[in-house]
Design a protein around this motif. Structure first.
Motif, PDB file in Angstrom:
ATOM      1  N   PRO A 101      32.123-105.256  -6.712  1.00  0.00           N
ATOM      2  CA  PRO A 101      33.257-104.948  -5.843  1.00  0.00           C
ATOM      3  C   PRO A 101      33.340-105.955  -4.696  1.00  0.00           C
ATOM      4  O   PRO A 101      32.328-106.554  -4.304  1.00  0.00           O
ATOM      5  N   VAL A 102      34.524-106.138  -4.166  1.00  0.00           N
ATOM      6  CA  VAL A 102      34.729-107.066  -3.060  1.00  0.00           C
ATOM      7  C   VAL A 102      33.790-106.729  -1.899  1.00  0.00           C
ATOM      8  O   VAL A 102      33.199-107.636  -1.293  1.00  0.00           O
ATOM      9  N   THR A 103      33.612-105.446  -1.614  1.00  0.00           N
ATOM     10  CA  THR A 103      32.735-105.067  -0.490  1.00  0.00           C
ATOM     11  C   THR A 103      31.307-105.558  -0.711  1.00  0.00           C
ATOM     12  O   THR A 103      30.661-106.023   0.221  1.00  0.00           O
ATOM     13  N   SER A 104      30.813-105.486  -1.944  1.00  0.00           N
ATOM     14  CA  SER A 104      29.460-105.976  -2.235  1.00  0.00           C
ATOM     15  C   SER A 104      29.383-107.490  -2.095  1.00  0.00           C
ATOM     16  O   SER A 104      28.389-108.022  -1.602  1.00  0.00           O
ATOM     17  N   ALA A 105      30.429-108.180  -2.524  1.00  0.00           N
ATOM     18  CA  ALA A 105      30.454-109.642  -2.371  1.00  0.00           C
ATOM     19  C   ALA A 105      30.435-110.011  -0.894  1.00  0.00           C
ATOM     20  O   ALA A 105      29.785-110.989  -0.504  1.00  0.00           O
ATOM     21  N   CYS A 106      31.122-109.229  -0.076  1.00  0.00           N
ATOM     22  CA  CYS A 106      31.123-109.491   1.372  1.00  0.00           C
ATOM     23  C   CYS A 106      29.741-109.277   1.963  1.00  0.00           C
ATOM     24  O   CYS A 106      29.271-110.080   2.769  1.00  0.00           O
ATOM     25  N   VAL A 130      38.169-114.741  -9.366  1.00  0.00           N
ATOM     26  CA  VAL A 130      39.362-113.929  -9.585  1.00  0.00           C
ATOM     27  C   VAL A 130      39.067-112.516  -9.089  1.00  0.00           C
ATOM     28  O   VAL A 130      37.929-112.054  -9.143  1.00  0.00           O
ATOM     29  N   ARG A 131      40.116-111.885  -8.603  1.00  0.00           N
ATOM     30  CA  ARG A 131      40.031-110.477  -8.199  1.00  0.00           C
ATOM     31  C   ARG A 131      40.673-109.639  -9.285  1.00  0.00           C
ATOM     32  O   ARG A 131      41.669-110.039  -9.872  1.00  0.00           O
ATOM     33  N   GLU A 132      40.099-108.467  -9.518  1.00  0.00           N
ATOM     34  CA  GLU A 132      40.619-107.553 -10.524  1.00  0.00           C
ATOM     35  C   GLU A 132      40.665-106.158  -9.945  1.00  0.00           C
ATOM     36  O   GLU A 132      39.656-105.676  -9.411  1.00  0.00           O
ATOM     37  N   ASN A 133      41.811-105.498 -10.065  1.00  0.00           N
ATOM     38  CA  ASN A 133      41.926-104.118  -9.601  1.00  0.00           C
ATOM     39  C   ASN A 133      41.116-103.221 -10.519  1.00  0.00           C
ATOM     40  O   ASN A 133      41.069-103.432 -11.736  1.00  0.00           O
ATOM     41  N   ASP A 134      40.486-102.223  -9.932  1.00  0.00           N
ATOM     42  CA  ASP A 134      39.740-101.237 -10.708  1.00  0.00           C
ATOM     43  C   ASP A 134      40.755-100.259 -11.293  1.00  0.00           C
ATOM     44  O   ASP A 134      41.478 -99.599 -10.554  1.00  0.00           O
ATOM     45  N   THR A 135      40.821-100.190 -12.606  1.00  0.00           N
ATOM     46  CA  THR A 135      41.799 -99.307 -13.243  1.00  0.00           C
ATOM     47  C   THR A 135      41.454 -97.834 -13.037  1.00  0.00           C
ATOM     48  O   THR A 135      42.331 -96.986 -13.097  1.00  0.00           O
ATOM     49  N   ALA A 136      40.191 -97.529 -12.765  1.00  0.00           N
ATOM     50  CA  ALA A 136      39.772 -96.145 -12.557  1.00  0.00           C
ATOM     51  C   ALA A 136      39.925 -95.691 -11.112  1.00  0.00           C
ATOM     52  O   ALA A 136      40.001 -94.504 -10.832  1.00  0.00           O
ATOM     53  N   ASP A 137      39.941 -96.637 -10.170  1.00  0.00           N
ATOM     54  CA  ASP A 137      40.015 -96.297  -8.747  1.00  0.00           C
ATOM     55  C   ASP A 137      40.861 -97.352  -8.043  1.00  0.00           C
ATOM     56  O   ASP A 137      40.390 -98.470  -7.801  1.00  0.00           O
ATOM     57  N   ALA A 138      42.073 -97.004  -7.716  1.00  0.00           N
ATOM     58  CA  ALA A 138      43.027 -97.961  -7.127  1.00  0.00           C
ATOM     59  C   ALA A 138      42.570 -98.486  -5.767  1.00  0.00           C
ATOM     60  O   ALA A 138      43.078 -99.495  -5.290  1.00  0.00           O
ATOM     61  N   ARG A 139      41.596 -97.826  -5.158  1.00  0.00           N
ATOM     62  CA  ARG A 139      41.110 -98.289  -3.850  1.00  0.00           C
ATOM     63  C   ARG A 139      40.125 -99.435  -3.972  1.00  0.00           C
ATOM     64  O   ARG A 139      39.830-100.116  -2.996  1.00  0.00           O
ATOM     65  N   ARG A 140      39.609 -99.663  -5.160  1.00  0.00           N
ATOM     66  CA  ARG A 140      38.547-100.657  -5.333  1.00  0.00           C
ATOM     67  C   ARG A 140      39.070-101.889  -6.071  1.00  0.00           C
ATOM     68  O   ARG A 140      39.845-101.787  -7.008  1.00  0.00           O
ATOM     69  N   VAL A 141      38.577-103.044  -5.634  1.00  0.00           N
ATOM     70  CA  VAL A 141      38.901-104.316  -6.263  1.00  0.00           C
ATOM     71  C   VAL A 141      37.588-105.009  -6.600  1.00  0.00           C
ATOM     72  O   VAL A 141      36.671-105.047  -5.779  1.00  0.00           O
ATOM     73  N   PHE A 142      37.513-105.522  -7.806  1.00  0.00           N
ATOM     74  CA  PHE A 142      36.333-106.273  -8.228  1.00  0.00           C
ATOM     75  C   PHE A 142      36.616-107.758  -8.086  1.00  0.00           C
ATOM     76  O   PHE A 142      37.757-108.201  -8.125  1.00  0.00           O
ATOM     77  N   VAL A 143      35.555-108.517  -7.935  1.00  0.00           N
ATOM     78  CA  VAL A 143      35.673-109.971  -7.872  1.00  0.00           C
ATOM     79  C   VAL A 143      34.635-110.549  -8.822  1.00  0.00           C
ATOM     80  O   VAL A 143      33.551-109.983  -9.000  1.00  0.00           O
TER      81      VAL A 143
END
Length: 179
Positions: A101-106, A130-143
């Protein structure tokens, strides 16, 4: 098809390509009937030909050394390279087949979140992540690393490993005298 749908398809293709490269490498390392060797030969000049699970350990060591250096000097900002820390973290995650997740990368960048987010944007603009939206949780973005970012990291660690193998051990005078 609109631009967002094309981006989603492109991301899926990149993820599939990364997975195929990993499988190719695993085959290359396997024993057996020579299939792995033929596959590796057919993929010359590609990432799979240079890729190795060892690179993940080299990346982990590089990341740990960076943290150790900051701890010894008691200053996280003195040796700051958040972009490199992010790339190392994402490379390790890719080798372990984990989504970050973006937060972990930060957090992995060891800088304030706003600084890490700026660097994520720079890396994305340069086509390395690249960033990818989490299909299961719209609040989370993966990188994750893009195909180009992954290829560059593999190339870097392949070069580092090559340098490590080609470095001759220089014997100290004290060691020579002890013989």
């Amino acid at each position: 098809m609109d631009r967002d749908q094309l981006k989603v398809r492109a991301r899926r293709l990149i993820a599939a390509a990364n997975e195929l490269l990993t499988i190719a490498h695993e085959l290359e390392q396997g024993e057996g009937d020579g299939t792995a060797e033929r596959l590796a030969e057919s993929m010359t000049n590609t990432v799979a030909a240079k890729d190795s699970p060892v690179w993940a350990e080299l990346a982990r060591n590089a990341y740990r050394e960076r943290r150790r250096r900051a701890d010894v000097f008691k200053d996280q900002t003195l040796f700051g390279e958040p972009a490199w820390d992010i790339m190392l973290d994402l490379f390790i995650a890719a080798k372990e087949r984990k989504r970050l997740p973006v937060t972990s990368a930060c957090i992995g960048a060891a800088v304030p979140a706003t600084t890490a987010l700026r660097w994520l944007t720079v890396l994305e603009e340069k086509g390395l992540i690249v960033r990818e939206n989490d299909t299961a949780d719209a609040r989370r973005v993966f990188v994750r690393l893009s195909a180009e970012g992954y290829e560059k990291m593999v190339g870097y660690f392949a070069e580092v490993a090559g340098d490590m193998r080609s470095d001759e051990v220089v014997e100290s005078p004290a060691l020579r005298m002890a013989r």
